[in-house]
Design a protein around this motif. Structure first.
Motif, mmCIF file in Angstrom:
data_model
loop_
_atom_site.group_PDB
_atom_site.id
_atom_site.type_symbol
_atom_site.label_atom_id
_atom_site.label_comp_id
_atom_site.label_asym_id
_atom_site.label_seq_id
_atom_site.Cartn_x
_atom_site.Cartn_y
_atom_site.Cartn_z
ATOM 1 N N UNK A 96 30.984 30.373 -33.652
ATOM 2 C CA UNK A 96 29.968 29.702 -34.449
ATOM 3 C C UNK A 96 30.408 28.318 -34.895
ATOM 4 N N UNK A 97 31.709 28.140 -35.146
ATOM 5 C CA UNK A 97 32.194 26.839 -35.623
ATOM 6 C C UNK A 97 32.854 26.019 -34.516
ATOM 7 N N UNK A 98 33.407 26.673 -33.503
ATOM 8 C CA UNK A 98 34.155 25.958 -32.464
ATOM 9 C C UNK A 98 33.318 25.625 -31.239
ATOM 10 N N UNK A 99 32.152 26.242 -31.093
ATOM 11 C CA UNK A 99 31.290 25.926 -29.966
ATOM 12 C C UNK A 99 31.738 26.594 -28.673
ATOM 13 N N UNK A 100 31.175 26.170 -27.543
ATOM 14 C CA UNK A 100 31.486 26.781 -26.238
ATOM 15 C C UNK A 100 32.980 26.711 -25.925
ATOM 16 N N UNK A 107 24.465 38.433 -28.215
ATOM 17 C CA UNK A 107 25.028 37.429 -29.124
ATOM 18 C C UNK A 107 25.803 36.342 -28.402
ATOM 19 N N UNK A 108 26.410 36.645 -27.258
ATOM 20 C CA UNK A 108 27.159 35.631 -26.502
ATOM 21 C C UNK A 108 26.645 35.597 -25.076
ATOM 22 N N UNK A 109 26.925 34.478 -24.415
ATOM 23 C CA UNK A 109 26.478 34.294 -23.033
ATOM 24 C C UNK A 109 27.636 33.785 -22.194
ATOM 25 N N UNK A 110 27.737 34.302 -20.980
ATOM 26 C CA UNK A 110 28.714 33.836 -20.000
ATOM 27 C C UNK A 110 28.002 32.879 -19.050
ATOM 28 N N UNK A 111 28.506 31.670 -18.946
ATOM 29 C CA UNK A 111 27.827 30.643 -18.169
ATOM 30 C C UNK A 111 28.731 30.121 -17.061
ATOM 31 N N UNK A 112 28.107 29.675 -15.959
ATOM 32 C CA UNK A 112 28.855 29.015 -14.888
ATOM 33 C C UNK A 112 29.049 27.535 -15.172
ATOM 34 N N UNK A 113 28.481 27.044 -16.258
ATOM 35 C CA UNK A 113 28.654 25.652 -16.650
ATOM 36 C C UNK A 113 30.001 25.479 -17.352
ATOM 37 N N UNK A 114 30.767 24.434 -17.007
ATOM 38 C CA UNK A 114 32.054 24.194 -17.684
ATOM 39 C C UNK A 114 31.863 23.522 -19.030
ATOM 40 N N UNK A 115 32.902 23.556 -19.850
ATOM 41 C CA UNK A 115 32.883 22.780 -21.089
ATOM 42 C C UNK A 115 33.096 21.314 -20.754
ATOM 43 N N UNK A 116 32.846 20.440 -21.710
ATOM 44 C CA UNK A 116 32.880 19.006 -21.441
ATOM 45 C C UNK A 116 34.280 18.494 -21.105
ATOM 46 N N UNK A 117 35.291 19.004 -21.787
ATOM 47 C CA UNK A 117 36.660 18.522 -21.606
ATOM 48 C C UNK A 117 37.383 19.398 -20.580
ATOM 49 N N UNK A 118 37.536 18.900 -19.358
ATOM 50 C CA UNK A 118 38.161 19.676 -18.288
ATOM 51 C C UNK A 118 39.641 19.945 -18.542
ATOM 52 N N UNK A 148 34.274 28.132 -16.036
ATOM 53 C CA UNK A 148 33.153 28.781 -16.713
ATOM 54 C C UNK A 148 33.163 28.410 -18.193
ATOM 55 N N UNK A 149 32.231 28.990 -18.935
ATOM 56 C CA UNK A 149 32.224 28.810 -20.389
ATOM 57 C C UNK A 149 31.580 30.029 -21.045
ATOM 58 N N UNK A 150 31.933 30.241 -22.300
ATOM 59 C CA UNK A 150 31.407 31.344 -23.094
ATOM 60 C C UNK A 150 30.944 30.764 -24.428
ATOM 61 N N UNK A 151 29.726 31.092 -24.817
ATOM 62 C CA UNK A 151 29.205 30.509 -26.056
ATOM 63 C C UNK A 151 28.166 31.431 -26.675
ATOM 64 N N UNK A 152 27.802 31.130 -27.919
ATOM 65 C CA UNK A 152 26.804 31.921 -28.630
ATOM 66 C C UNK A 152 25.409 31.629 -28.091
ATOM 67 N N UNK A 153 24.594 32.677 -28.000
ATOM 68 C CA UNK A 153 23.181 32.490 -27.720
ATOM 69 C C UNK A 153 22.490 31.942 -28.969
ATOM 70 N N UNK A 154 21.240 31.542 -28.818
ATOM 71 C CA UNK A 154 20.476 31.089 -29.987
ATOM 72 C C UNK A 154 20.380 32.200 -31.021
ATOM 73 N N UNK A 155 20.148 33.427 -30.552
ATOM 74 C CA UNK A 155 20.084 34.567 -31.466
ATOM 75 C C UNK A 155 21.442 34.807 -32.110
ATOM 76 N N UNK A 156 22.529 34.598 -31.329
ATOM 77 C CA UNK A 156 23.869 34.751 -31.873
ATOM 78 C C UNK A 156 24.156 33.753 -32.975
ATOM 79 N N UNK A 157 23.683 32.519 -32.817
ATOM 80 C CA UNK A 157 23.865 31.511 -33.862
ATOM 81 C C UNK A 157 23.119 31.908 -35.134
ATOM 82 N N UNK A 158 21.894 32.397 -34.962
ATOM 83 C CA UNK A 158 21.126 32.835 -36.129
ATOM 84 C C UNK A 158 21.822 33.994 -36.831
ATOM 85 N N UNK A 159 22.376 34.894 -36.044
ATOM 86 C CA UNK A 159 23.080 36.044 -36.616
ATOM 87 C C UNK A 159 24.295 35.590 -37.419
ATOM 88 N N UNK A 160 25.082 34.676 -36.861
ATOM 89 C CA UNK A 160 26.285 34.200 -37.549
ATOM 90 C C UNK A 160 25.937 33.439 -38.825
#
Length: 276
Positions: A140-144, A194-205, A233-245
């Motif tokens: 919730x605080x650190x992002x993807x 609450x979380x999503x696994x994505x094939x998109x990378x984070x910004x800082x390689x 890859x990347x792992x991050x909160x879904x929109x619902x996960x953010x609302x939950x946190x």
């Protein structure tokens, strides 16, 4: 002479407070469930009276309906011995459609609509372990966060074999007591939406180099004679996960080990997108 009350079914409490004590729930929870069907029950009651049904039969049926509704609201059922256990519900396609239509009809009442607090937040909390709660707070605080899959290199990816997947440092960075169970934790959080696994990378390689240096990753690289490559890859909160946190955790004083504001402001060379 006053009429004696009919024999009661053994082990069946007759008041809502008694039901609440057994289930460890609040009386309000039962009342809300009963209220949802109050309009339909009243309509049926008038219909039965007009149809000439015996009054004793009508009220016996209504009392039994209220009793079964209260038990269902608490997740309980009565047995022949008066023992309560989980409700076993058998429904068919017509029942599901009736339940769905009833929910839509009742949904026109704005007072029943969830606002900031979704009704599923409480049962979700009961489905979490303390380590999973720490992971959610961290995301919730650190992002993807970065994750890597390691595969054998093949032309156009045809015939590539996966050697390891989902390597990440989220559980360790979140301060989990059992970080080696991160795959179990993240799998459950994904199941709960609450979380999503994505094939998109984070910004800082550059963050992926740290994962590639981990022992589990090095073991995967060395397990084959052919060349192995990393998939970012990347792992991050879904929109619902953010609302939950936001609803369930105090995030104001938590920095995620310094990752709440990861702004180094430096310049780097190499492949991949530049930091904003």
């Amino acid at each position: 002479m006053s009429q004696q009350p009919p024999d009661r079914e053994p082990g069946i409490p007759t008041d809502l407070l008694g039901l609440a004590r057994i289930a460890g729930s609040s009386v309000r929870h039962i009342v809300e469930s009963l209220t949802k069907g109050a309009v339909h029950t009243a309509t049926d009651l008038v219909h039965d009276i007009r149809a000439g049904e015996p009054m004793s039969q009508i009220f016996d049926e209504r009392v039994d309906l209220i009793r079964r509704t209260a038990l269902s609201a608490l997740g309980l059922t009565s047995t022949a011995t008066g023992v309560y256990g989980p409700v076993e519900i058998t429904v068919d396609a017509a029942d599901l459609k009736a339940m769905g239509d009833a929910m839509i009809t009742e949904g026109w009442d704005s007072a029943q609509q969830p606002r900031e607090l979704h009704p599923s937040f409480v049962p979700i909390l009961h489905d979490l372990t303390p380590d999973e709660a720490r992971i959610l707070r961290f995301l919730a605080v650190a992002g993807p966060q970065p994750a890597i899959d390691i595969r054998t290199k093949a032309l156009f990816g045809i015939g590539s074999q996966r050697l390891a997947d989902g390597i990440n440092m989220i559980a360790a960075m979140a301060g989990c007591a059992l970080p080696e169970r991160d795959h179990h934790y993240l799998g459950n959080l994904s199941r709960l939406g609450l979380v999503r696994f994505s094939t998109e990378p984070v910004a800082d390689f550059r963050r992926y180099a740290f994962l590639e240096a981990q022992p589990v990753a090095q073991t995967a690289y060395k397990s084959v004679k052919m060349r192995a490559i990393s998939s970012y890859r990347s792992i991050y909160l879904t929109v619902f996960g953010k609302q939950f946190c936001d609803a369930c955790f105090v995030l104001g004083d938590y920095t995620g080990g310094g990752w709440a504001g990861d702004d180094r402001g430096d310049i780097y060379l190499g492949k991949g997108p530049r930091l904003p």
